[in-house]
Design a protein around this motif. Structure first.
Motif, PDB file in Angstrom:
ATOM      1  N   ARG A 127       0.837  -1.237  -0.111  1.00 49.01           N
ATOM      2  CA  ARG A 127      -0.053  -0.169   0.201  1.00 49.01           C
ATOM      3  C   ARG A 127       0.848   1.440   0.177  1.00 49.01           C
ATOM      4  O   ARG A 127       0.533   2.158  -0.733  1.00 49.01           O
TER       5      ARG A 127
ATOM      6  N   LEU B   2      -0.996   4.507  -1.378  1.00 48.10           N
ATOM      7  CA  LEU B   2      -2.455   4.556  -0.748  1.00 48.10           C
ATOM      8  C   LEU B   2      -2.361   4.766   0.558  1.00 48.10           C
ATOM      9  O   LEU B   2      -3.250   5.459   1.185  1.00 48.10           O
TER      10      LEU B   2
ATOM     11  N   LEU C 261      -2.930  -2.798  -9.520  1.00 47.89           N
ATOM     12  CA  LEU C 261      -2.889  -3.589  -8.295  1.00 47.89           C
ATOM     13  C   LEU C 261      -3.889  -4.502  -8.168  1.00 47.89           C
ATOM     14  O   LEU C 261      -5.048  -4.445  -8.789  1.00 47.89           O
TER      15      LEU C 261
ATOM     16  N   GLU D 204      -8.145  -6.137  -0.721  1.00 43.49           N
ATOM     17  CA  GLU D 204      -8.728  -4.945  -0.535  1.00 43.49           C
ATOM     18  C   GLU D 204      -9.308  -3.680  -1.542  1.00 43.49           C
ATOM     19  O   GLU D 204     -10.071  -3.127  -1.326  1.00 43.49           O
TER      20      GLU D 204
END
Lengths: 205, 227
Positions: free
Chosen positions: A48, A53, A81, A85
């Motif tokens: 992340r 992110l 990605l 999530e």
């Protein structure tokens, strides 16, 4: 264009708990880089941070394509990605999802390319179905289509084969092999089989 | 520069189109707002009975209905992205500005369509006549624009919070107070009928508020979105 990721003295603290600190590594073009480690050691968080992110507590991630250091906006174009999530819009069809994400990226939507990529990930003939009707395995395949649709130089995979059947696992292997030829794959996994695809491995503890 | 603005508009329209498509299939925000507005409207009309309301009270009641209707449904645009997990894909694909503008346009479309139903019903059910119809429509449009503008940026903040329910109303009240004061005053003037010079300061306030709110939101949204 050669892509490169340089992680410099990266640290991330979450609710007073140090996930990782002083992490430095370099990932060059045509490399599959695997992050392994037990649950909760920060593999997903590291991905992340690389995807911008979540912010790092200290240190930085520099992504270069050619000689150019990418800005945050340029990074968005260079990254794809696949992650548990990341969810796609259940109220839209697979085609509509790809069309929307092309639109917000400022790319002209190519329906033929969308059809080809859905066929590539094993969703042939399902492009007009609402994503909410997809099984978890089909959803994972669609996430691959979404991640690859804008031809990113860097593919970031978090548990890429989760919910996949035998054909799906073969697809993951094929995607990783193909992406290695055109750029970088960074993957977080607990699966020994997936980790074996890697050229470089980072073990978080 | 023109190309950049054109691209921004195109990307914002992609967000608007997606939100309208999702809303058309689920009708979540529209149904919530409409049911709330109509319920309050019927309650008010029964409470008032056959009384002829003074323009001051009627104007306040109209904006109370529109304010709480907006609070009931407009936060949905961002909350839904957070709750369904689509926010990760959106953050990874889109710059913050088109996301804000697309969501703002969506909230404007929803609120305008609600106002198009609720305001005529309000006038009919409370047996009100409008002395300055064109100015009245202008005031309602500017007021709804301000409500949508403030609700959009506040919804983006609220979407990150664990307790989302009443937080938007509480946060929005002080931010929307200047708009509500201006909108109620202007609505009262258009219902009663006043010289245009009397109405002008209120219209100026509404225009200024809307310009300021959209500009400030565009500047701040990057921090809210990436926090």
């Amino acid at each position: 264009m050669q892509a490169q990721i340089a992680v410099k003295n990266l640290a991330k603290t979450y609710h007073c708990r140090k996930l990782f600190y002083d992490l430095s590594f370099l990932v060059k073009n045509n490399t599959v880089f695997a992050v392994i480690g037990h649950n909760g050691v920060g593999k997903t968080t590291l991905l992340r941070v690389i995807c911008n992110l979540v912010p790092a507590t200290s240190g930085c991630v520099e992504i270069t394509v050619g000689d150019r250091l990418l800005s945050a906006a340029e990074r968005r174009a260079a990254l794809g990605l696949v992650s548990p999530e990341l969810e796609l819009y259940g109220e839209l069809s697979a085609f509509e999802n790809l069309e929307f994400f092309s639109g917000v990226r400022g790319i002209v939507f190519n329906r033929e390319k969308a059809r080809e990529i859905l066929e590539y990930v094993g969703l042939k003939g399902r492009g007009h179905d609402l994503v909410s009707t997809f099984s978890s395995g089909m959803m994972q395949r669609l996430k691959f289509a979404h991640a690859l649709f804008h031809d990113p130089q860097i593919l970031v995979l978090d548990e890429p084969a989760s919910n996949m059947d035998g054909e799906g696992v073969a697809l993951v292997r094929e995607v990783i092999r193909h992406q290695r030829e055109r750029g970088i794959v960074i993957m977080a996994t607990n699966e020994q089989r997936e980790a074996s695809y890697a050229d470089q491995t980072l073990s978080l503890a | 520069m023109r190309t950049r603005h054109f691209l921004l508009l195109k990307r914002s329209c992609a967000v608007l189109q997606k939100d309208l498509r999702v809303e058309f299939r689920t009708r979540y925000a529209y149904n919530t707002l409409m049911m709330f507005a109509v319920t309050v409207l019927v309650t008010v009309s029964f409470s008032v009975g056959g009384m002829i309301l003074e323009s001051e009270i009627a104007a306040a009641l109209l904006w109370i209905i529109l304010f709480f209707s907006a609070m009931a449904g407009l936060s949905r645009t961002f909350v839904q992205e957070e709750e369904s997990g689509t926010v990760v894909a959106l953050k990874l694909a889109a710059d913050p500005e088109p996301v804000y503008l697309g969501k703002l346009l969506f909230n404007i479309v929803v609120l305008f369509s609600i106002a198009a139903v609720v305001v005529p019903l309000f006038l009919i059910m409370l047996n009100l006549s409008v002395a300055m119809p064109l100015s009245f429509v202008l005031v309602v449009l500017l007021g709804c624009l301000g409500l949508a503008g403030a609700s959009t940026i506040l919804a983006a903040i609220v979407a990150k919070a664990a307790v989302k329910g009443a937080l938007l109303t509480v946060l929005a009240f002080p931010v929307l107070l200047p708009l509500l004061i201006g909108a109620i005053s202007a609505t009262r003037s258009t219902l009663a009928g006043v010289p245009l010079e009397v109405l002008r300061p209120d219209l100026g306030l509404l225009l200024f508020y809307n310009g300021m709110m959209v500009t400030a939101s565009l500047l701040l949204f990057d921090y809210v979105w990436n926090e």
